[in-house]
Design an enzyme around this catalytic site. Structure first.
Site, PDB file in Angstrom:
ATOM      1  N   ARG A   1       0.855  -1.185   0.000  1.00 51.99           N
ATOM      2  CA  ARG A   1       0.000   0.000   0.000  1.00 51.99           C
ATOM      3  C   ARG A   1       0.895   1.240   0.000  1.00 51.99           C
ATOM      4  O   ARG A   1       2.010   1.208   0.518  1.00 51.99           O
ATOM      5  CB  ARG A   1      -0.912  -0.009   1.232  1.00 51.99           C
ATOM      6  CG  ARG A   1      -1.883  -1.188   1.225  1.00 51.99           C
ATOM      7  CD  ARG A   1      -2.599  -1.347   2.548  1.00 51.99           C
ATOM      8  NE  ARG A   1      -3.514  -2.493   2.518  1.00 51.99           N
ATOM      9  CZ  ARG A   1      -3.150  -3.761   2.737  1.00 51.99           C
ATOM     10  NH1 ARG A   1      -1.887  -4.032   3.044  1.00 51.99           N
ATOM     11  NH2 ARG A   1      -4.034  -4.730   2.670  1.00 51.99           N
TER      12      ARG A   1
ATOM     13  N   LYS B   1      -1.762  -5.743  11.007  1.00 52.91           N
ATOM     14  CA  LYS B   1      -0.834  -5.695  12.141  1.00 52.91           C
ATOM     15  C   LYS B   1       0.044  -6.951  12.200  1.00 52.91           C
ATOM     16  O   LYS B   1       0.441  -7.388  13.274  1.00 52.91           O
ATOM     17  CB  LYS B   1      -1.595  -5.530  13.465  1.00 52.91           C
ATOM     18  CG  LYS B   1      -2.444  -4.273  13.552  1.00 52.91           C
ATOM     19  CD  LYS B   1      -1.600  -3.028  13.521  1.00 52.91           C
ATOM     20  CE  LYS B   1      -2.460  -1.779  13.671  1.00 52.91           C
ATOM     21  NZ  LYS B   1      -1.667  -0.543  13.586  1.00 52.91           N
TER      22      LYS B   1
ATOM     23  N   HIS C   1      -2.511   3.293  -5.367  1.00 52.12           N
ATOM     24  CA  HIS C   1      -3.116   2.052  -4.861  1.00 52.12           C
ATOM     25  C   HIS C   1      -3.563   1.174  -6.025  1.00 52.12           C
ATOM     26  O   HIS C   1      -3.634  -0.051  -5.904  1.00 52.12           O
ATOM     27  CB  HIS C   1      -4.306   2.400  -3.966  1.00 52.12           C
ATOM     28  CG  HIS C   1      -4.709   1.292  -3.055  1.00 52.12           C
ATOM     29  ND1 HIS C   1      -4.429   1.275  -1.714  1.00 52.12           N
ATOM     30  CD2 HIS C   1      -5.374   0.126  -3.307  1.00 52.12           C
ATOM     31  CE1 HIS C   1      -4.894   0.166  -1.169  1.00 52.12           C
ATOM     32  NE2 HIS C   1      -5.483  -0.534  -2.105  1.00 52.12           N
TER      33      HIS C   1
ATOM     34  N   ARG D   1      -1.821  -2.105  -7.132  1.00 59.94           N
ATOM     35  CA  ARG D   1      -2.190  -3.374  -6.492  1.00 59.94           C
ATOM     36  C   ARG D   1      -3.315  -4.051  -7.277  1.00 59.94           C
ATOM     37  O   ARG D   1      -3.297  -5.273  -7.484  1.00 59.94           O
ATOM     38  CB  ARG D   1      -2.625  -3.122  -5.049  1.00 59.94           C
ATOM     39  CG  ARG D   1      -1.498  -2.776  -4.103  1.00 59.94           C
ATOM     40  CD  ARG D   1      -1.976  -2.215  -2.773  1.00 59.94           C
ATOM     41  NE  ARG D   1      -2.933  -3.064  -2.090  1.00 59.94           N
ATOM     42  CZ  ARG D   1      -2.621  -4.106  -1.307  1.00 59.94           C
ATOM     43  NH1 ARG D   1      -1.344  -4.428  -1.142  1.00 59.94           N
ATOM     44  NH2 ARG D   1      -3.556  -4.796  -0.692  1.00 59.94           N
TER      45      ARG D   1
ATOM     46  N   HIS E   1      -3.467  -9.694   1.868  1.00 58.88           N
ATOM     47  CA  HIS E   1      -4.883  -9.801   2.200  1.00 58.88           C
ATOM     48  C   HIS E   1      -5.085 -10.933   3.201  1.00 58.88           C
ATOM     49  O   HIS E   1      -4.457 -11.989   3.081  1.00 58.88           O
ATOM     50  CB  HIS E   1      -5.715 -10.111   0.947  1.00 58.88           C
ATOM     51  CG  HIS E   1      -5.868  -8.929   0.054  1.00 58.88           C
ATOM     52  ND1 HIS E   1      -6.218  -9.039  -1.275  1.00 58.88           N
ATOM     53  CD2 HIS E   1      -5.713  -7.591   0.289  1.00 58.88           C
ATOM     54  CE1 HIS E   1      -6.282  -7.843  -1.819  1.00 58.88           C
ATOM     55  NE2 HIS E   1      -5.977  -6.949  -0.890  1.00 58.88           N
TER      56      HIS E   1
ATOM     57  N   TYR F   1      -6.836 -20.638   9.860  1.00 59.03           N
ATOM     58  CA  TYR F   1      -5.959 -21.805   9.841  1.00 59.03           C
ATOM     59  C   TYR F   1      -4.865 -21.757   8.770  1.00 59.03           C
ATOM     60  O   TYR F   1      -3.834 -22.385   8.932  1.00 59.03           O
ATOM     61  CB  TYR F   1      -6.791 -23.071   9.636  1.00 59.03           C
ATOM     62  CG  TYR F   1      -7.642 -23.408  10.841  1.00 59.03           C
ATOM     63  CD1 TYR F   1      -7.067 -23.945  11.987  1.00 59.03           C
ATOM     64  CD2 TYR F   1      -9.005 -23.149  10.847  1.00 59.03           C
ATOM     65  CE1 TYR F   1      -7.835 -24.234  13.105  1.00 59.03           C
ATOM     66  CE2 TYR F   1      -9.784 -23.441  11.963  1.00 59.03           C
ATOM     67  CZ  TYR F   1      -9.191 -23.979  13.087  1.00 59.03           C
ATOM     68  OH  TYR F   1      -9.948 -24.255  14.187  1.00 59.03           O
TER      69      TYR F   1
END
Length: 407
Positions: free
Chosen positions: A244, A271, A332, A335, A359, A368
């Site tokens: 980004r 994060k 952007h 992307r 993502h 998982y």
């Protein structure tokens, strides 16, 4: 050892301020002029930075009262609420019904959300509230705010043509009201009754070059950039990386391992630490830039203050200067270009593409599937960089296939 009233009364002022400690961060600051101030040292919940809270003066605030105020402040900290910020909000909202005012509840809600948000997003939310919401309903007890009253103020935002801002303000207010309901400060969320009440608005997708022809035109324009070397390098890197814009301009030299062809950084939205694979072309751009900015912290330092990173808007300005208009692509949008063309090629694992775009996968798979597909992404990013070079160098109208790179 803990303080006593006798010890406080017997303490004599000195040439310098004295700290008479009681424990758990509480102390009485005895000033040379004889004034006695209760103080509490603590660390802010989100940043860990040291802060000091004033708890009043002695003897107006007795030792027992000071300990009571300390207990309340520590209770707030246990709930991840900064008592200093809480006090500011209470003061700003006024004394009457301050503990349950919309602004106080909103700031309390914000303090809990900020740890999951990027700094830029948090700043946008608080600015929106301070500009368009707090001046009108900030001091009102949150339980008293009705749907018609809130709509009146949202329509004020609409009247200046800021339709998107009105919708986002409604969304934020809804989150605050729902928090108030959960914490017992309100009985219901009035924003539910406002569904369909605002002028319709749909978020517009980022402009992007999603065909090989459009991508070719875009890349050739980038090559004509005459911006200063730091900005031009960022513009050239943007299509090669899937970061980004805000992440790109905050790139630090200590996050890079150019020999290994890797960039390790914190993704603002999730994060999570991400390892981006760097193509040979990307590494070459960074190596060329190192003599210019390598002695500093940031790869792309600001033009006015090299101790800060460059503004993300600087790349967009550079793009506009070399002829890329707003309907052609945003930063952007690179992307979107990569995601579209790589998925259309059909030769790459879609999960590896999503991992490269950082993502988070939806549902159970997002919990998982923690695979990063680093080896496949390394091959994919090199193939992508080679494909972009081939597009720039291809003859007009010639479509260059996006092939899987060899190991």
């Amino acid at each position: 050892m803990p303080l006593t009233d006798t010890a406080i009364r017997r303490a004599k002022p000195a040439d310098k301020p004295q700290k008479l400690r009681d424990g758990q961060g509480l102390y009485l600051l005895l000033r040379p002029d004889g004034a006695r101030w209760w103080r509490y040292d603590y660390r802010r919940p989100l940043t860990g930075k040291r802060n000091t809270l004033s708890l009043g003066t002695y003897p107006e605030v007795s030792l027992a009262d000071a300990r009571g105020r300390l207990a309340e402040a520590r209770k707030q900290l246990a709930a991840k609420i900064d008592p200093g910020e809480q006090r500011k909000a209470v003061k700003a909202a006024g004394e009457a019904a301050a503990a349950n005012s919309f602004e106080v509840v909103a700031r309390e809600w914000l303090s809990k959300q900020e740890k999951e948000w990027s700094t830029q997003y948090a700043d946008k939310v608080i600015r929106r509230l301070e500009s368009d919401v707090f001046p009108w309903i900030g001091k009102a007890p949150i339980a008293s705010v009705t749907a018609p009253e809130l709509l009146k103020h949202l329509e004020r935002i609409e009247q200046r043509g800021a339709i998107e801002t009105a919708h986002r303000a409604l969304q934020t207010c809804g989150a605050v009201f729902r928090y108030a309901v959960r914490t017992g400060r309100a009985d219901s969320d009035p924003t539910g009754a406002l569904k369909g009440a605002l002028t319709p608005w749909r978020p517009m997708p980022f402009a992007a070059a999603t065909t090989t022809k459009a991508a070719t035109t875009l890349l050739r324009k980038i090559d004509t950039s005459t911006s200063r070397p730091v900005v031009r390098s960022a513009l050239r890197l943007a299509p090669l990386l899937f970061a980004r814009p805000g992440e790109l301009v905050r790139m630090r030299w200590d996050e890079l391992d150019l020999d290994a062809g890797q960039w390790r950084y914190l993704v603002t939205k999730t994060k999570r630490v991400h390892i981006a694979a760097l193509s040979v072309q990307a590494v070459e751009i960074l190596r060329d830039l190192h003599p210019l900015t390598g002695r500093g912290q940031f790869v792309f330092p600001g033009g006015r203050d090299p101790r800060k990173h460059m503004s993300g808007n600087a790349i967009l300005v550079a793009a506009r200067r070399c002829g890329i208009d707003k309907d052609e692509s945003t930063i952007h949008g690179f992307r979107h270009m990569a995601s579209t063309l790589l998925n259309e090629a059909g030769t790459w694992n879609p999960d590896a593409i999503e991992a490269a775009l950082t993502h988070k996968m939806p549902g159970v798979r997002g919990i998982y599937n923690q695979a990063q597909y680093l080896d496949e992404r390394r091959k994919m990013m090199q193939s992508w960089a080679d494909h972009l070079d081939a597009l720039k160098n291809s003859s007009s109208g010639n479509v260059v296939p996006l092939r899987r790179a060899s190991a």
